[in-house]
Design an enzyme around this catalytic site. Structure first.
Site, PDB file in Angstrom:
ATOM      1  N   LYS A  34       0.875  -0.722   0.020  1.00 23.65           N
ATOM      2  CA  LYS A  34       0.130   0.264   0.383  1.00 23.65           C
ATOM      3  C   LYS A  34       0.441   0.942  -0.391  1.00 23.65           C
ATOM      4  CE  LYS A  34      -3.754  -1.718   2.296  1.00 23.65           C
ATOM      5  NZ  LYS A  34      -5.425  -1.281   1.556  1.00 23.65           N
ATOM      6  N   ARG A  72     -10.581 -11.134   1.691  1.00 23.30           N
ATOM      7  CA  ARG A  72     -11.271 -12.900   1.082  1.00 23.30           C
ATOM      8  C   ARG A  72     -10.165 -13.639   1.265  1.00 23.30           C
ATOM      9  NH1 ARG A  72     -11.718  -9.442  -3.930  1.00 23.30           N
ATOM     10  NH2 ARG A  72     -11.482  -7.902  -2.286  1.00 23.30           N
TER      11      ARG A  72
HETATM   12  N1  BES Z   1      -8.010  -3.486   4.328  1.00 21.07           N
HETATM   13  C1  BES Z   1      -8.226  -3.048   3.201  1.00 21.07           C
HETATM   14  C2  BES Z   1      -9.536  -1.922   3.233  1.00 21.07           C
HETATM   15  C3  BES Z   1      -9.987  -1.159   4.001  1.00 21.07           C
HETATM   16  C4  BES Z   1      -9.282   0.183   3.233  1.00 21.07           C
HETATM   17  C5  BES Z   1      -9.945  -0.947   4.748  1.00 21.07           C
HETATM   18  C6  BES Z   1      -9.075   0.631   3.802  1.00 21.07           C
HETATM   19  C7  BES Z   1     -10.057   0.262   5.346  1.00 21.07           C
HETATM   20  C8  BES Z   1      -9.782   1.442   4.875  1.00 21.07           C
HETATM   21  C9  BES Z   1      -8.671  -4.530   1.989  1.00 21.07           C
HETATM   22  O1  BES Z   1      -7.585  -5.743   2.614  1.00 21.07           O
HETATM   23  C10 BES Z   1      -8.247  -4.216   0.796  1.00 21.07           C
HETATM   24  O2  BES Z   1      -6.684  -3.453   1.007  1.00 21.07           O
HETATM   25  N2  BES Z   1      -8.708  -4.283  -0.387  1.00 21.07           N
HETATM   26  C11 BES Z   1      -8.215  -3.487  -1.614  1.00 21.07           C
HETATM   27  C12 BES Z   1      -8.662  -4.678  -2.098  1.00 21.07           C
HETATM   28  C13 BES Z   1      -8.194  -4.630  -3.801  1.00 21.07           C
HETATM   29  C14 BES Z   1      -6.728  -4.684  -4.266  1.00 21.07           C
HETATM   30  C15 BES Z   1      -9.003  -5.078  -4.870  1.00 21.07           C
HETATM   31  C16 BES Z   1      -9.165  -2.172  -2.003  1.00 21.07           C
HETATM   32  O3  BES Z   1      -9.781  -2.065  -1.538  1.00 21.07           O
HETATM   33  O4  BES Z   1      -8.126  -1.626  -2.591  1.00 21.07           O
HETATM   34 MN    MN Z   2      -5.727  -5.161   1.856  1.00 20.69          MN
END
Ligand code: BES
Ligand code: MN
Ligand code: ZN
Length: 491
Positions: free
Chosen positions: A267, A341
């Protein structure tokens, strides 16, 4: 915060309600009389009009022993139910918390029924929540002064009994918040598992599985996420057997990523610290189980939380890897940041197989996309069962932890088909990201009634105008699910 119920107001701050158009309650009228009209004068000098959530303070009034009189708004008299009282009590407590006042007498005599008086205790406790564990230099005048809320009611005994039904919920919310607030260097998966284990003393049965046990069960997807971490992944299973023997349990499953760096699909730095809260779904499950035990709920329930840290490392999983889940289905991991997931699919499969529950509800801070869609004030709800979805919706309204349903279906599900495995862990492009994530989970519930709550917005950085919410961890989900259990699955 100590919550008491009493017949007389003895606090150094005494609060009484007013209704819309600044109509004083009998309790407020009594205070006005005792103080020689100080309440009416303050009303005239201010813009307070009795709207729900408003607070007006009158300092050092003459004629009464209290140091402060507080007028608080309940809005329209006919709408002033338990929820309104809960929120109003929270507003008063928030106003007084570090004010110097020590004991608040909240006059609900002649205003609220027994149940609503107990809800005032819940609101007061939620508003008093603080996370000061790591502050060593908090100045004396910044520390909370208020330590007792005395709720003035007609029938003390009945109110105390009703409070027993809410105190456990307040404790559950506080626990969920603490878990989310804890920094990720402290709350690793093993430390988290230890804290769950401690709930045995509240009457829960707790079992902790480590990596070796999960390996044996074939949880290849969950384990792959933890491979880049120095910390051992854990699965914590809590049981509350308050229902009839032999009754199928209801089941709750939570995403407990103690820190989400994204893994190799790293990230960006901006805001990454919030990912200590990526275990908010699991915290709600743990808090709920604590609440059910605390109030002695007449239900059989299991809570399963997958506790894993998502880190980049030489041993971390790569984009392109194919992993085999406990269900036997294979997953092509195209983005290691879609890790929630991957841990949930094994936790869900295990839960349905081992416990044959009436239904499964999972909670997860699963997608950033749900924040785009719904912000912080609703969790996204996805379900294969209309009745369960409807009940969740109603419980959300009643608890003020709201959900909003979004669809799942074959048009979306198709997007996660893979060229080389049974599925991939992301959809095509960025559209409908929360839905394709839910479709992924649905492939692991084996047709059982199921709902998924995407709490990425609701669990963190809630509504800052809500006096029940602290700055980061809302504890979202505990009150919602407690309400669901109370209204539909007990007895
Ligand atoms: N933990 C994150 C989602 C999240 C984002 C929670 C902001 C709280 C605040 C999750 O694991 C994630 O990174 N999801 C990705 C999925 C994508 C790679 C398909 C996302 O939402 O960008
Ligand atoms: Mn994630
Ligand atoms: Zn995540």
């Amino acid at each position: 915060m100590k919550i008491k119920f009493a017949a007389q107001a003895t606090g150094d701050a005494i609060a009484a309600p007013a209704y819309a158009k600044a109509a004083l309650s009998d309790a407020a009228k009594a205070l006005d009389e005792a103080s020689g009209g100080a309440v009416t004068r303050a009303l005239e000098a201010s813009r307070f009009n009795g709207g729900a959530g408003q607070v007006l303070e009158i300092a050092a009034p003459s004629g009464v022993e209290a140091d402060r009189l507080i007028l608080f708004g309940l809005g329209e008299r006919k709408d002033a139910d338990g929820g309104v009282v809960e929120k109003a009590a929270a507003a008063v407590v928030k106003h007084l918390l570090v004010s110097g006042a020590k004991t608040l007498s909240l006059r609900l005599d002649g205003v609220a029924d027994t149940e609503a008086s107990a809800r005032a205790g819940l609101g007061a406790t939620l508003a008093a929540y603080r996370f000061d564990r790591y502050r060593t230099k908090l100045k004396a005048d910044k520390k909370p002064s208020l330590s007792v809320v005395e709720i003035v009611v007609q029938d003390e005994k009945a109110a105390k009994k009703a409070w027993k039904g809410w105190e456990g919920v307040a404790d559950g919310v506080a626990l969920a918040r603490d878990l989310v607030m804890e920094p990720p260097n402290v709350l690793s998966p093993p430390e988290y598992a230890k804290r769950v284990k401690k709930l045995e003393k509240e009457g829960l049965e707790v079992e902790i599985l480590g990596e070796a046990e999960m390996e044996k069960l074939g949880m290849g997807a969950l384990l792959a996420v933890g491979r880049g971490s120095e910390q051992e992944s854990k699965l914590a299973i809590m049981k509350w057997n308050g229902g009839r023997k032999g009754d199928k349990p209801i089941a709750f499953v939570g995403k407990g990523i103690t820190f989400d760096t994204g893994g190799i699909s790293l990230k960006p730095a901006q805001g990454m610290e919030d990912m200590k809260g990526d275990m908010g779904g699991s915290a709600a499950v743990v808090g709920l189980m604590r609440a059910l035990a605390g109030r002695g709920a007449k239900v059989n329930a299991v809570g399963v939380v997958a506790l894993v840290e998502n880190m980049p490392d030489g041993r971390a999983q790569r984009p392109g890897d194919v992993v085999t889940s406990m269900s036997g289905q294979t997953i092509e991991v195209l983005n290691t940041d879609a890790e929630g997931r991957l841990i949930l699919c094994d936790a869900l499969w295990h839960t349905q197989e081992k416990f044959d529950p009436k239904f499964i509800i999972d909670l997860a801070t699963l997608t950033g996309a749900i924040l785009v869609a719904l912000g912080h004030d609703h969790a996204g709800a996805f379900s294969n069962d209309d009745e369960l979805a409807e009940r969740l919706h109603r419980a959300g309204r009643a608890s003020d932890e709201k959900v909003w349903r979004l669809p799942v279906g074959p048009e979306y599900d198709r997007q996660i088909d893979s060229e080389i495995a049974d599925m991939k862990n992301i959809g095509e492009g960025r559209l409908a990201g929360s839905i394709t994530a839910a479709c992924f989970l649905q492939r692991f519930v084996n047709g059982k009634p199921w709902a998924h709550l995407d709490v990425a917005g609701a669990a963190m950085k809630g509504n800052s105008k809500d006096p029940r919410h602290p700055a980061f961890a809302t504890g979202y989900g505990v009150r919602l699910l407690d309400r669901l259990v109370r209204d539909y699955y007990e007895g």
